[in-house]
Scaffold this active site. Structure first.
Site, PDB file in Angstrom:
ATOM      1  N   LYS A   9      42.981  53.152  36.913  1.00  0.00           N
ATOM      2  CA  LYS A   9      42.278  53.008  35.634  1.00  0.00           C
ATOM      3  C   LYS A   9      42.867  53.951  34.569  1.00  0.00           C
ATOM      4  O   LYS A   9      43.606  54.897  34.894  1.00  0.00           O
ATOM      5  CB  LYS A   9      40.782  53.270  35.860  1.00  0.00           C
ATOM      6  CG  LYS A   9      40.124  52.211  36.783  1.00  0.00           C
ATOM      7  CD  LYS A   9      38.617  52.420  36.916  1.00  0.00           C
ATOM      8  CE  LYS A   9      37.997  51.355  37.811  1.00  0.00           C
ATOM      9  NZ  LYS A   9      36.511  51.484  37.883  1.00  0.00           N
ATOM     10  N   TYR A  49      35.405  41.691  34.856  1.00  0.00           N
ATOM     11  CA  TYR A  49      34.131  42.299  35.242  1.00  0.00           C
ATOM     12  C   TYR A  49      32.938  41.385  34.928  1.00  0.00           C
ATOM     13  O   TYR A  49      31.805  41.873  34.779  1.00  0.00           O
ATOM     14  CB  TYR A  49      33.952  43.648  34.549  1.00  0.00           C
ATOM     15  CG  TYR A  49      34.695  44.793  35.223  1.00  0.00           C
ATOM     16  CD1 TYR A  49      34.421  45.150  36.552  1.00  0.00           C
ATOM     17  CD2 TYR A  49      35.648  45.536  34.537  1.00  0.00           C
ATOM     18  CE1 TYR A  49      35.083  46.203  37.172  1.00  0.00           C
ATOM     19  CE2 TYR A  49      36.313  46.600  35.150  1.00  0.00           C
ATOM     20  CZ  TYR A  49      36.020  46.926  36.474  1.00  0.00           C
ATOM     21  OH  TYR A  49      36.672  47.976  37.081  1.00  0.00           O
ATOM     22  N   ASN A 112      36.246  56.464  37.138  1.00  0.00           N
ATOM     23  CA  ASN A 112      36.381  56.843  38.548  1.00  0.00           C
ATOM     24  C   ASN A 112      37.760  56.524  39.114  1.00  0.00           C
ATOM     25  O   ASN A 112      37.947  56.410  40.319  1.00  0.00           O
ATOM     26  CB  ASN A 112      35.246  56.228  39.379  1.00  0.00           C
ATOM     27  CG  ASN A 112      35.202  54.718  39.286  1.00  0.00           C
ATOM     28  OD1 ASN A 112      36.064  54.102  38.651  1.00  0.00           O
ATOM     29  ND2 ASN A 112      34.213  54.104  39.912  1.00  0.00           N
ATOM     30  N   HIS A 115      40.041  50.948  40.953  1.00  0.00           N
ATOM     31  CA  HIS A 115      39.282  49.752  41.333  1.00  0.00           C
ATOM     32  C   HIS A 115      39.823  49.244  42.654  1.00  0.00           C
ATOM     33  O   HIS A 115      41.017  49.377  42.926  1.00  0.00           O
ATOM     34  CB  HIS A 115      39.444  48.645  40.274  1.00  0.00           C
ATOM     35  CG  HIS A 115      38.940  47.320  40.767  1.00  0.00           C
ATOM     36  ND1 HIS A 115      37.606  46.971  40.720  1.00  0.00           N
ATOM     37  CD2 HIS A 115      39.577  46.277  41.381  1.00  0.00           C
ATOM     38  CE1 HIS A 115      37.451  45.770  41.265  1.00  0.00           C
ATOM     39  NE2 HIS A 115      38.634  45.333  41.674  1.00  0.00           N
ATOM     40  N   GLU A 126      40.608  38.094  42.405  1.00  0.00           N
ATOM     41  CA  GLU A 126      41.198  39.126  41.559  1.00  0.00           C
ATOM     42  C   GLU A 126      42.731  39.101  41.608  1.00  0.00           C
ATOM     43  O   GLU A 126      43.383  39.318  40.581  1.00  0.00           O
ATOM     44  CB  GLU A 126      40.646  40.499  41.963  1.00  0.00           C
ATOM     45  CG  GLU A 126      39.164  40.617  41.625  1.00  0.00           C
ATOM     46  CD  GLU A 126      38.477  41.863  42.171  1.00  0.00           C
ATOM     47  OE1 GLU A 126      37.255  41.988  41.966  1.00  0.00           O
ATOM     48  OE2 GLU A 126      39.160  42.715  42.777  1.00  0.00           O
TER      49      GLU A 126
HETATM   50  O1  CDP Z   1      34.162  49.760  41.392  1.00  0.00           O
HETATM   51  P1  CDP Z   1      33.066  49.494  42.410  1.00  0.00           P
HETATM   52  O2  CDP Z   1      33.189  48.149  43.069  1.00  0.00           O
HETATM   53  O3  CDP Z   1      32.932  50.622  43.400  1.00  0.00           O
HETATM   54  O4  CDP Z   1      31.680  49.525  41.593  1.00  0.00           O
HETATM   55  P2  CDP Z   1      30.925  48.357  40.767  1.00  0.00           P
HETATM   56  O5  CDP Z   1      29.467  48.491  41.058  1.00  0.00           O
HETATM   57  O6  CDP Z   1      31.563  47.035  41.013  1.00  0.00           O
HETATM   58  O7  CDP Z   1      31.145  48.785  39.255  1.00  0.00           O
HETATM   59  C1  CDP Z   1      32.358  48.522  38.594  1.00  0.00           C
HETATM   60  C2  CDP Z   1      32.727  49.728  37.776  1.00  0.00           C
HETATM   61  O8  CDP Z   1      31.770  49.921  36.733  1.00  0.00           O
HETATM   62  C3  CDP Z   1      32.709  51.067  38.523  1.00  0.00           C
HETATM   63  O9  CDP Z   1      33.895  51.301  39.268  1.00  0.00           O
HETATM   64  C4  CDP Z   1      32.555  52.060  37.370  1.00  0.00           C
HETATM   65  O10 CDP Z   1      33.801  52.254  36.691  1.00  0.00           O
HETATM   66  C5  CDP Z   1      31.619  51.295  36.436  1.00  0.00           C
HETATM   67  N1  CDP Z   1      30.196  51.656  36.613  1.00  0.00           N
HETATM   68  C6  CDP Z   1      29.559  52.430  35.638  1.00  0.00           C
HETATM   69  O11 CDP Z   1      30.192  52.822  34.653  1.00  0.00           O
HETATM   70  N2  CDP Z   1      28.236  52.758  35.775  1.00  0.00           N
HETATM   71  C7  CDP Z   1      27.524  52.338  36.839  1.00  0.00           C
HETATM   72  N3  CDP Z   1      26.236  52.661  36.960  1.00  0.00           N
HETATM   73  C8  CDP Z   1      28.147  51.547  37.828  1.00  0.00           C
HETATM   74  C9  CDP Z   1      29.479  51.232  37.688  1.00  0.00           C
HETATM   75 MG    MG Z   2      33.016  46.265  42.269  1.00  0.00          MG
END
Ligand code: CDP
Ligand code: MG
Length: 134
Positions: A9, A49, A112, A115, A126
């Site tokens: 990222k 997303y 974070n 991805h 994806e």
């Molecule tokens: O990336 P991952 O699959 O672990 O998490 P996700 O639930 O699919 O969320 C996608 C991305 O959204 C996360 O990797 C974070 O960058 C962001 N995110 C956020 O900003 N705030 C949250 N409460 C949850 C996710």
């Molecule tokens: Mg995810």
């Protein structure tokens, strides 16, 4: 052999962490089989997303993901989806296990650093989304 999709990222690219993150990935036994660097457009990030469209963090996430260049990549290996998710660590770096990419290199829950696809179905979608033309 299974494939999964990943992104380094914008925050991690900005901090010159591409090499360190790819080293962790390669040392875990996963193989980088495709990679491309680019700055995502809003429509690209919104489409990627789309599952999170109704979530309160969606707008901020799209802004962040389009804020600078990212590294898009495809990994191949045994159990690639699950093994790469484990290597990344929990979404929230505060909850990520020691030694994981997010524990080591994330700046925040949003920024974070990486991805990774969350299932083989997501991985197929994806990979096609970003590397589908070849
Ligand atoms: O990336 P991952 O699959 O672990 O998490 P996700 O639930 O699919 O969320 C996608 C991305 O959204 C996360 O990797 C974070 O960058 C962001 N995110 C956020 O900003 N705030 C949250 N409460 C949850 C996710
Ligand atoms: Mg995810």
């Amino acid at each position: 052999m299974e494939k999964t999709f990943g992104i380094i990222k914008p925050n991690a690219v900005q901090k010159n962490l591409i090499g360190k993150i790819l080293t962790l990935i390669e040392e875990s036994g996963l193989k980088v089989v495709e990679a491309r660097m680019e700055t995502l457009t809003k429509p690209q990030a919104e489409g990627f997303y789309a599952e999170h469209k109704e979530r309160p963090f969606f707008g901020s996430l799209v802004n962040f993901m389009t804020s600078g260049p990212v590294l898009l990549f495809v990994l191949e290996g045994n159990n690639a989806v699950e093994n790469y998710r484990k290597l990344m660590g929990a979404t929230d770096p505060a909850k990520a296990a020691p030694g994981t990419i997010r524990k080591l290199y994330a700046d925040s829950l949003e920024a974070n650093s990486v991805h990774g696809s969350d299932s083989t179905a997501s991985a197929a979608r994806e990979v096609a989304y970003f590397f589908g033309d070849k």
